[in-house]
Design a protein around this motif. Structure first.
Motif, PDB file in Angstrom:
ATOM      1  N   GLY A  38       0.811  -1.209   0.000  1.00  0.00           N
ATOM      2  CA  GLY A  38       0.000   0.000   0.000  1.00  0.00           C
ATOM      3  C   GLY A  38       0.841   1.254   0.000  1.00  0.00           C
ATOM      4  N   LEU A  39       1.915   1.279   0.793  1.00  0.00           N
ATOM      5  CA  LEU A  39       2.750   2.472   0.872  1.00  0.00           C
ATOM      6  C   LEU A  39       3.365   2.792  -0.469  1.00  0.00           C
ATOM      7  CD1 LEU A  39       4.016   4.684   2.626  1.00  0.00           C
ATOM      8  CD2 LEU A  39       5.938   3.153   3.024  1.00  0.00           C
ATOM      9  N   LEU A  40       3.789   1.757  -1.183  1.00  0.00           N
ATOM     10  CA  LEU A  40       4.444   1.992  -2.467  1.00  0.00           C
ATOM     11  C   LEU A  40       3.528   2.709  -3.445  1.00  0.00           C
ATOM     12  CD1 LEU A  40       7.055   1.562  -4.010  1.00  0.00           C
ATOM     13  CD2 LEU A  40       6.168  -0.628  -4.789  1.00  0.00           C
ATOM     14  N   ALA A  41       2.218   2.524  -3.296  1.00  0.00           N
ATOM     15  CA  ALA A  41       1.271   3.154  -4.222  1.00  0.00           C
ATOM     16  C   ALA A  41       1.390   4.666  -4.200  1.00  0.00           C
ATOM     17  CB  ALA A  41      -0.155   2.733  -3.871  1.00  0.00           C
ATOM     18  N   TYR A  42       1.688   5.254  -3.041  1.00  0.00           N
ATOM     19  CA  TYR A  42       1.793   6.707  -2.946  1.00  0.00           C
ATOM     20  C   TYR A  42       2.986   7.228  -3.732  1.00  0.00           C
ATOM     21  CZ  TYR A  42       2.031  11.384  -0.932  1.00  0.00           C
ATOM     22  OH  TYR A  42       2.074  12.728  -0.770  1.00  0.00           O
ATOM     23  N   PHE A  43       4.077   6.462  -3.717  1.00  0.00           N
ATOM     24  CA  PHE A  43       5.320   6.949  -4.295  1.00  0.00           C
ATOM     25  C   PHE A  43       5.484   6.576  -5.762  1.00  0.00           C
ATOM     26  CE2 PHE A  43       5.988   6.287   0.223  1.00  0.00           C
ATOM     27  CZ  PHE A  43       6.348   7.553   0.594  1.00  0.00           C
ATOM     28  N   THR A  44       4.513   5.876  -6.332  1.00  0.00           N
ATOM     29  CA  THR A  44       4.664   5.419  -7.704  1.00  0.00           C
ATOM     30  C   THR A  44       3.486   5.846  -8.557  1.00  0.00           C
ATOM     31  OG1 THR A  44       3.642   3.308  -7.119  1.00  0.00           O
ATOM     32  CG2 THR A  44       6.044   3.428  -7.038  1.00  0.00           C
ATOM     33  N   ARG A  45       2.989   7.066  -8.366  1.00  0.00           N
ATOM     34  CA  ARG A  45       1.908   7.572  -9.202  1.00  0.00           C
ATOM     35  C   ARG A  45       2.413   7.674 -10.633  1.00  0.00           C
ATOM     36  NH1 ARG A  45       0.423  12.799  -5.460  1.00  0.00           N
ATOM     37  NH2 ARG A  45       0.241  11.706  -3.501  1.00  0.00           N
ATOM     38  N   THR A  46       1.786   6.952 -11.544  1.00  0.00           N
ATOM     39  CA  THR A  46       2.252   6.938 -12.929  1.00  0.00           C
ATOM     40  C   THR A  46       1.151   7.381 -13.859  1.00  0.00           C
ATOM     41  OG1 THR A  46       1.618   4.615 -13.155  1.00  0.00           O
ATOM     42  CG2 THR A  46       3.885   5.065 -12.505  1.00  0.00           C
ATOM     43  N   ASP A  47       1.536   7.907 -14.990  1.00  0.00           N
ATOM     44  CA  ASP A  47       0.572   8.209 -16.031  1.00  0.00           C
ATOM     45  C   ASP A  47       0.103   6.901 -16.653  1.00  0.00           C
ATOM     46  OD1 ASP A  47       0.886  10.946 -15.687  1.00  0.00           O
ATOM     47  OD2 ASP A  47       2.660  10.965 -16.982  1.00  0.00           O
ATOM     48  N   ALA A  48      -1.029   6.933 -17.329  1.00  0.00           N
ATOM     49  CA  ALA A  48      -1.566   5.723 -17.941  1.00  0.00           C
ATOM     50  C   ALA A  48      -0.552   5.140 -18.909  1.00  0.00           C
ATOM     51  CB  ALA A  48      -2.869   6.044 -18.681  1.00  0.00           C
ATOM     52  N   GLY A  49      -0.251   3.850 -18.712  1.00  0.00           N
ATOM     53  CA  GLY A  49       0.685   3.170 -19.607  1.00  0.00           C
ATOM     54  C   GLY A  49       2.131   3.418 -19.261  1.00  0.00           C
ATOM     55  N   GLY A  50       2.421   4.284 -18.286  1.00  0.00           N
ATOM     56  CA  GLY A  50       3.803   4.585 -17.945  1.00  0.00           C
ATOM     57  C   GLY A  50       4.406   3.493 -17.101  1.00  0.00           C
ATOM     58  N   ARG A  51       5.699   3.219 -17.298  1.00  0.00           N
ATOM     59  CA  ARG A  51       6.397   2.222 -16.491  1.00  0.00           C
ATOM     60  C   ARG A  51       7.730   2.786 -16.060  1.00  0.00           C
ATOM     61  NH1 ARG A  51       6.766  -0.274 -12.516  1.00  0.00           N
ATOM     62  NH2 ARG A  51       8.060  -2.106 -12.354  1.00  0.00           N
ATOM     63  N   ALA A  52       8.082   2.537 -14.830  1.00  0.00           N
ATOM     64  CA  ALA A  52       9.309   3.089 -14.280  1.00  0.00           C
ATOM     65  C   ALA A  52      10.535   2.411 -14.866  1.00  0.00           C
ATOM     66  CB  ALA A  52       9.305   2.923 -12.767  1.00  0.00           C
ATOM     67  N   LYS A  53      11.627   3.185 -14.949  1.00  0.00           N
ATOM     68  CA  LYS A  53      12.918   2.666 -15.371  1.00  0.00           C
ATOM     69  C   LYS A  53      13.756   2.405 -14.132  1.00  0.00           C
ATOM     70  CE  LYS A  53      13.614   6.412 -17.632  1.00  0.00           C
ATOM     71  NZ  LYS A  53      14.243   7.455 -18.414  1.00  0.00           N
ATOM     72  N   SER A 176       9.049   7.205 -11.312  1.00  0.00           N
ATOM     73  CA  SER A 176       7.978   7.996 -11.926  1.00  0.00           C
ATOM     74  C   SER A 176       7.802   9.316 -11.199  1.00  0.00           C
ATOM     75  CB  SER A 176       6.663   7.209 -11.906  1.00  0.00           C
ATOM     76  OG  SER A 176       5.605   8.002 -12.385  1.00  0.00           O
ATOM     77  N   ALA A 177       7.643   9.244  -9.887  1.00  0.00           N
ATOM     78  CA  ALA A 177       7.401  10.452  -9.094  1.00  0.00           C
ATOM     79  C   ALA A 177       8.649  10.961  -8.400  1.00  0.00           C
ATOM     80  CB  ALA A 177       6.318  10.185  -8.052  1.00  0.00           C
ATOM     81  N   HIS A 178       9.633  10.070  -8.152  1.00  0.00           N
ATOM     82  CA  HIS A 178      10.831  10.427  -7.391  1.00  0.00           C
ATOM     83  C   HIS A 178      10.459  11.018  -6.028  1.00  0.00           C
ATOM     84  CE1 HIS A 178      13.995   9.569 -10.353  1.00  0.00           C
ATOM     85  NE2 HIS A 178      13.094   9.920 -11.248  1.00  0.00           N
ATOM     86  N   VAL A 179       9.490  10.414  -5.355  1.00  0.00           N
ATOM     87  CA  VAL A 179       9.073  10.854  -4.027  1.00  0.00           C
ATOM     88  C   VAL A 179       9.567   9.848  -2.998  1.00  0.00           C
ATOM     89  CG1 VAL A 179       7.112  11.343  -2.521  1.00  0.00           C
ATOM     90  CG2 VAL A 179       7.060  12.078  -4.896  1.00  0.00           C
ATOM     91  N   TYR A 180      10.233  10.359  -1.959  1.00  0.00           N
ATOM     92  CA  TYR A 180      10.822   9.536  -0.912  1.00  0.00           C
ATOM     93  C   TYR A 180      10.111   9.786   0.415  1.00  0.00           C
ATOM     94  CZ  TYR A 180      14.688   9.237  -4.258  1.00  0.00           C
ATOM     95  OH  TYR A 180      15.452   9.025  -5.386  1.00  0.00           O
ATOM     96  N   ALA A 181       9.988   8.743   1.217  1.00  0.00           N
ATOM     97  CA  ALA A 181       9.486   8.904   2.583  1.00  0.00           C
ATOM     98  C   ALA A 181      10.682   9.160   3.499  1.00  0.00           C
ATOM     99  CB  ALA A 181       8.746   7.648   3.029  1.00  0.00           C
ATOM    100  N   VAL A 182      10.605  10.212   4.290  1.00  0.00           N
ATOM    101  CA  VAL A 182      11.691  10.561   5.212  1.00  0.00           C
ATOM    102  C   VAL A 182      11.092  10.809   6.592  1.00  0.00           C
ATOM    103  CG1 VAL A 182      13.566  12.165   5.744  1.00  0.00           C
ATOM    104  CG2 VAL A 182      13.022  11.633   3.350  1.00  0.00           C
ATOM    105  N   THR A 183      11.488  10.007   7.558  1.00  0.00           N
ATOM    106  CA  THR A 183      11.030  10.182   8.933  1.00  0.00           C
ATOM    107  C   THR A 183      12.050  11.011   9.699  1.00  0.00           C
ATOM    108  OG1 THR A 183       9.805   8.097   8.939  1.00  0.00           O
ATOM    109  CG2 THR A 183      10.402   9.001  11.080  1.00  0.00           C
ATOM    110  N   CYS A 210      12.557  14.396  -5.031  1.00  0.00           N
ATOM    111  CA  CYS A 210      13.918  14.754  -5.464  1.00  0.00           C
ATOM    112  C   CYS A 210      14.148  14.189  -6.866  1.00  0.00           C
ATOM    113  CB  CYS A 210      14.965  14.200  -4.496  1.00  0.00           C
ATOM    114  SG  CYS A 210      14.858  14.827  -2.805  1.00  0.00           S
ATOM    115  N   ARG A 211      13.778  14.964  -7.863  1.00  0.00           N
ATOM    116  CA  ARG A 211      13.991  14.525  -9.241  1.00  0.00           C
ATOM    117  C   ARG A 211      15.452  14.719  -9.644  1.00  0.00           C
ATOM    118  NH1 ARG A 211       9.863  12.868 -11.981  1.00  0.00           N
ATOM    119  NH2 ARG A 211       7.721  13.544 -11.564  1.00  0.00           N
ATOM    120  N   PRO A 212      15.953  13.878 -10.568  1.00  0.00           N
ATOM    121  CA  PRO A 212      17.316  14.079 -11.080  1.00  0.00           C
ATOM    122  C   PRO A 212      17.470  15.471 -11.686  1.00  0.00           C
ATOM    123  CG  PRO A 212      16.447  11.948 -11.746  1.00  0.00           C
ATOM    124  CD  PRO A 212      15.307  12.700 -11.150  1.00  0.00           C
TER     125      PRO A 212
END
Length: 227
Positions: A38-53, A176-183, A210-212
């Motif tokens: 479930g947590l991963l879903a927040y950090f991997t918001r992708t456009d339709a058909g998009g796949r992460a590299k 896809s989103a380059h979003v990290y969880a930081v506590t 943090c995008r490249p």
């Protein structure tokens, strides 16, 4: 006789109108109960058909475009740091969230300062979760009457275990989103009229983008996540 410290509160922001935002926030809450998937879903918001590299190494470069403060407003929050390190940015953002002075600025002015920390990508920005960390306008006014001001000392920051497990399970998903969880953990020092004061420990988990080739920016504040 010194005034007693007034109880702190959190601003109750209106619910986000878009359906996708409700679904994604719900996914994060579910992650607390169900773990990595479930947590991963927040950090991997992708456009339709998009796949992460495969993940790319982030590098210090030009900062991302932040949301602009509303016209005519000041801002008490410090300038966001220029860094590609999500943990370093998360610690700085937590300090900005935990520090405010009701004697000199209004609640809207303080929020305007915090807006500079937000990602300029509306798809990933959860401003409502940030405003909930700040006293609402009514409480802010009461705290101002009591001259309350708060400074924060940040201890340490880290990626929570559930986030690291999610990355280990699917290393390419974050690209896809380059979003990290930081506590981040720390301590607030609170002072008010009549030489009153106190302190309390704090901890929260931030969503940091943090995008490249860009500096990090704040995406939001996550629900409680296992350390």
């Amino acid at each position: 006789m010194p005034k007693k410290r007034l109880p702190e509160g959190r601003h109750s922001a209106p619910a986000t109108s878009s359906v996708w935002r409700r679904i994604l926030i719900g996914a994060v809450v579910l992650a607390v109960l169900t773990g990595v998937a479930g947590l991963l879903a927040y950090f991997t918001r992708t456009d339709a058909g998009g796949r992460a590299k495969e993940p790319e190494a982030t590098a210090s470069a030009a900062p991302s475009v932040p949301a602009k403060p509303s016209a005519g407003s000041g801002g008490s929050a410090p300038t966001p740091p220029t860094t590609s390190d999500p943990i370093a940015f998360g610690k700085a953002a937590a300090q900005a969230l935990w520090s405010y002075d009701t004697r000199t600025l209004s609640q809207p002015e303080h929020l305007a300062g915090l807006q500079r920390w937000m990602t300029g990508e509306a798809r990933y920005a959860d401003w409502a979760s940030v405003t909930k960390q700040i006293p609402d306008p009514v409480l802010w006014s009461r705290l101002r009457d009591n001259q309350q001001h708060i400074t924060a000392t940040v201890g340490e920051g880290h990626f929570p275990k559930v986030f690291k497990a999610a990355l280990a399970a699917d290393p390419g998903a974050i690209t896809s989103a380059h979003v990290y969880a930081v506590t981040v953990s720390g301590r607030q020092s609170i002072a008010w009229a009549g030489a009153g004061g106190g302190a309390e420990a704090r901890s929260l988990t931030l969503a940091v983008q943090c995008r490249p080739q860009q500096s990090c920016a704040l995406a939001g504040v996550l629900p409680t996540v296992s350390p």
